[in-house]
Design an enzyme around this catalytic site. Structure first.
Site, PDB file in Angstrom:
ATOM      1  N   GLY A  46       0.832  -1.198   0.000  1.00  0.00           N
ATOM      2  CA  GLY A  46       0.000   0.000   0.000  1.00  0.00           C
ATOM      3  C   GLY A  46       0.864   1.243   0.000  1.00  0.00           C
ATOM      4  CD  GLN A  51       3.761   5.626   2.501  1.00  0.00           C
ATOM      5  OE1 GLN A  51       2.723   5.135   2.106  1.00  0.00           O
ATOM      6  NE2 GLN A  51       4.791   4.897   2.881  1.00  0.00           N
ATOM      7  CB  CYS A  88       6.003   1.639   6.706  1.00  0.00           C
ATOM      8  SG  CYS A  88       5.491   3.208   6.014  1.00  0.00           S
ATOM      9  CG  LEU A  89       6.938   0.867   0.426  1.00  0.00           C
ATOM     10  CD1 LEU A  89       6.266   1.276  -0.875  1.00  0.00           C
ATOM     11  CD2 LEU A  89       8.067  -0.127   0.162  1.00  0.00           C
ATOM     12  CG  HIS A 130       0.329   0.849   7.383  1.00  0.00           C
ATOM     13  ND1 HIS A 130       1.396   0.340   8.091  1.00  0.00           N
ATOM     14  CD2 HIS A 130       0.867   1.734   6.503  1.00  0.00           C
ATOM     15  CE1 HIS A 130       2.511   0.897   7.655  1.00  0.00           C
ATOM     16  NE2 HIS A 130       2.223   1.751   6.694  1.00  0.00           N
ATOM     17  CD  GLU A 131      -0.845   2.384   3.062  1.00  0.00           C
ATOM     18  OE1 GLU A 131      -0.454   3.568   2.960  1.00  0.00           O
ATOM     19  OE2 GLU A 131      -0.061   1.420   3.135  1.00  0.00           O
ATOM     20  CG  HIS A 134       0.961   6.457   5.847  1.00  0.00           C
ATOM     21  ND1 HIS A 134       2.165   6.930   6.295  1.00  0.00           N
ATOM     22  CD2 HIS A 134       1.172   5.156   5.497  1.00  0.00           C
ATOM     23  CE1 HIS A 134       3.075   5.962   6.223  1.00  0.00           C
ATOM     24  NE2 HIS A 134       2.504   4.868   5.750  1.00  0.00           N
TER      25      HIS A 134
HETATM   26 ZN    ZN Z   1       3.322   2.992   5.476  1.00  0.00          ZN
END
Ligand code: ZN
Length: 151
Positions: A46, A51, A88-89, A130-131, A134
């Site tokens: 995701g 991000q 997480c990226l 999670h997203e 963000h």
């Molecule tokens: Zn993330």
């Protein structure tokens, strides 16, 4: 389409709240297309717009059950709980254990401004939470019981 640069932990933009999308226009579509390409390139499940440095409530998710786009998502209800590893990226090379709901029902808009509602479970539910975090400027590391290096 192009791969965008992923912003990593330490950059203050990641702690900012994203703004709702109001124009479902070409600019939004190219942002989404770029986010999908970026997520695929870095093999993420995701990605939220913040991000890639854009403070808009846009998320793309692909946990292997088909690609989905969430514009202005809102979690309506949750059921149960699950406990497990999350990465997480924007926090490269690490993961940590986080408690999340087992099932999540959310509403969101697609890229053309059509509202839809969806119920997902397991990894998909974890990813939606999670997203959405963000979009409110929260990283999973604030919720995790432990942060460890990937092997
Ligand atoms: Zn993330």
């Amino acid at each position: 389409m192009s791969v965008r640069k992923i912003i990593t932990i330490g950059d203050e933009i990641l702690s900012k709240k994203s703004h709702p999308v109001t124009n479902f226009d070409k600019r939004l579509h190219s942002l989404i297309d770029d986010m999908v390409e970026t997520m695929q390139k870095y093999e993420g499940a995701g990605l939220a717009a913040v991000q890639v440095g854009i403070l808009r409530r846009v998320v793309v998710i692909d946990v292997g059950e088909g690609l989905i786009e969430l514009i202005n998502p809102e979690i309506i209800s949750t059921k149960g709980s699950q406990y497990g590893a999350e990465g997480c990226l924007s926090v490269p090379g690490k993961h940590g254990d986080v408690e999340r709901p087992m099932e999540v029902t959310f509403k969101a808009y697609d890229r053309n401004g059509n509202e839809y509602t969806k119920t997902v479970s397991g990894l998909f539910a974890r990813c939606v939470c999670h997203e959405c975090d963000h979009l409110d400027g929260k990283l999973y590391v604030e919720l995790a019981d432990n942060i460890v290096d990937n092997e």
